[in-house]
Design an enzyme around this catalytic site. Structure first.
Site, PDB file in Angstrom:
ATOM      1  N   HIS A  83       0.855  -1.144   0.165  1.00 11.44           N
ATOM      2  CA  HIS A  83      -0.010  -0.075  -0.113  1.00 11.44           C
ATOM      3  C   HIS A  83       0.884   1.299   0.113  1.00 11.44           C
ATOM      4  O   HIS A  83       2.027   1.148   0.775  1.00 11.44           O
ATOM      5  CB  HIS A  83      -0.855   0.041   1.135  1.00 11.44           C
ATOM      6  CG  HIS A  83      -2.040   0.992   1.351  1.00 11.44           C
ATOM      7  ND1 HIS A  83      -1.389   2.468   1.501  1.00 11.44           N
ATOM      8  CD2 HIS A  83      -3.434   0.985   0.841  1.00 11.44           C
ATOM      9  CE1 HIS A  83      -2.851   3.209   1.242  1.00 11.44           C
ATOM     10  NE2 HIS A  83      -3.740   2.291   0.860  1.00 11.44           N
ATOM     11  N   GLU A 154      -4.257   2.023  -7.597  1.00 12.12           N
ATOM     12  CA  GLU A 154      -4.478   3.135  -6.621  1.00 12.12           C
ATOM     13  C   GLU A 154      -3.606   4.388  -7.136  1.00 12.12           C
ATOM     14  O   GLU A 154      -2.204   4.352  -6.553  1.00 12.12           O
ATOM     15  CB  GLU A 154      -4.252   2.891  -5.128  1.00 12.12           C
ATOM     16  CG  GLU A 154      -5.224   1.823  -4.647  1.00 12.12           C
ATOM     17  CD  GLU A 154      -5.341   1.815  -3.065  1.00 12.12           C
ATOM     18  OE1 GLU A 154      -6.385   2.224  -2.779  1.00 12.12           O
ATOM     19  OE2 GLU A 154      -4.529   1.783  -2.455  1.00 12.12           O
ATOM     20  N   GLY A 160      -7.615   9.414  -0.551  1.00 14.22           N
ATOM     21  CA  GLY A 160      -8.017  10.461   0.512  1.00 14.22           C
ATOM     22  C   GLY A 160      -8.365  11.615   0.028  1.00 14.22           C
ATOM     23  O   GLY A 160      -8.279  12.856   0.884  1.00 14.22           O
ATOM     24  N   SER A 196     -10.388   7.410  -2.922  1.00 10.77           N
ATOM     25  CA  SER A 196     -11.476   8.130  -2.946  1.00 10.77           C
ATOM     26  C   SER A 196     -12.844   7.596  -3.281  1.00 10.77           C
ATOM     27  O   SER A 196     -13.664   8.386  -4.073  1.00 10.77           O
ATOM     28  CB  SER A 196     -11.495   9.494  -3.318  1.00 10.77           C
ATOM     29  OG  SER A 196     -10.349  10.224  -2.782  1.00 10.77           O
TER      30      SER A 196
HETATM   31  P1  PGA Z   1      -9.448   6.271   0.349  1.00  5.31           P
HETATM   32  O1  PGA Z   1      -8.287   5.204   0.584  1.00  5.31           O
HETATM   33  O2  PGA Z   1     -10.508   5.356  -0.042  1.00  5.31           O
HETATM   34  O3  PGA Z   1      -9.532   6.644   1.696  1.00  5.31           O
HETATM   35  O4  PGA Z   1      -8.948   7.253  -0.716  1.00  5.31           O
HETATM   36  C1  PGA Z   1      -8.050   4.255  -0.309  1.00  5.31           C
HETATM   37  C2  PGA Z   1      -6.888   3.361   0.127  1.00  5.31           C
HETATM   38  O5  PGA Z   1      -5.862   3.979   0.615  1.00  5.31           O
HETATM   39  O6  PGA Z   1      -6.493   2.263  -0.108  1.00  5.31           O
END
Ligand code: PGA
Length: 234
Positions: A83, A154, A160, A196
């Site tokens: 991650h 991602e 976020g 997000s």
């Molecule tokens: P988020 O995080 O949905 O808050 O953007 C996703 C993630 O970090 O896996």
């Protein structure tokens, strides 16, 4: 049905977890995998559970780390590997290959997280970054690649931030990931999108034709609205 991975990160304390569990009790969420903080994993034993990370070693003197063997005692089936927050704060990029190796050897499905920074995106480096991250995770583990693997795409600047790429772009990137893995490693792999994902954009994201699921952080923390979100995912 799509896979929905709920990544709580370092959020929720015992009282909040208790309320969460009450809220999700008896709900149809067979396709959801919960990734609570380590301490709370046992409370989710009725559900599909994963760990947010594993140690790069199977056993030994690594203060503060948790071994995959210990997670196995709690029936985890999945592990998030690489991650972007682990890569940023814990230099995890160094250990991706070892962690994928441990997961596959122990029959745990790794969800390997890949994604570019905003700067890389602006410089048209997305595909190069993804290719490098995929190779880093897989090339030393060729002999284990008959086990299931999932990729989570991602874009780091979408995590976020509410800055979500155009769905056509996400679709193209997923096509790229799938065809690269097919051509290079002969793998048919599921790809999740993360960054997000929420109630406001899920209708639009659901139009992406080649997506196999979502990795959801913030929007998984409130059980009621998370259930609402999951009901909109087909
Ligand atoms: P988020 O995080 O949905 O808050 O953007 C996703 C993630 O970090 O896996």
């Amino acid at each position: 049905m799509k896979i929905i991975a709920a990544n709580f990160k370092m959020n929720l304390t015992k009282k909040e977890i208790d309320n969460y569990l009450k809220e999700i009790d008896n709900k149809k969420i067979n396709n959801v995998i919960f990734f609570p903080s380590n301490l709370y994993i046992p409370y989710f034993s009725k559900y599909n559970i994963g760990s947010q990370d594993i140690s790069f070693k199977e056993i030994g003197s690594i203060t503060g780390d948790t071994s995959i063997k210990q997670y196995l005692d709690f029936n985890i089936k999945y592990v998030l590997i690489g991650h972007s927050e682990r890569r940023k704060y814990f230099n995890d990029s160094k250990y991706i290959s070892d962690k994928v190796n441990l997961a596959l050897k122990n029959n745990i499905i790794p969800i390997i997280c890949v994604g570019e920074t905003e700067e890389e995106y602006n410089n048209n480096l997305t595909k190069k970054v993804l290719k490098d991250e995929l190779d880093e995770a897989l090339e030393n583990n060729i002999t284990l690649l008959n086990n299931e693997i999932i990729i989570a795409y991602e874009p780091i600047f979408s995590i976020g931030t509410n800055k979500v790429l155009d769905i056509k772009e996400i679709e193209n990137i997923i096509t790229y990931i799938k065809s690269y893995l097919k051509n290079t490693y002969l793998l048919d792999i599921k790809v999740l999108y993360g960054g997000s994902v929420n109630l406001n954009n899920i209708g639009n994201l659901e139009k992406i034709s080649n997506l196999d699921g979502y990795l959801i952080g913030n929007a998984s923390l409130d059980a009621k609205s998370f259930l609402d979100l999951t009901s909109k995912i087909k």
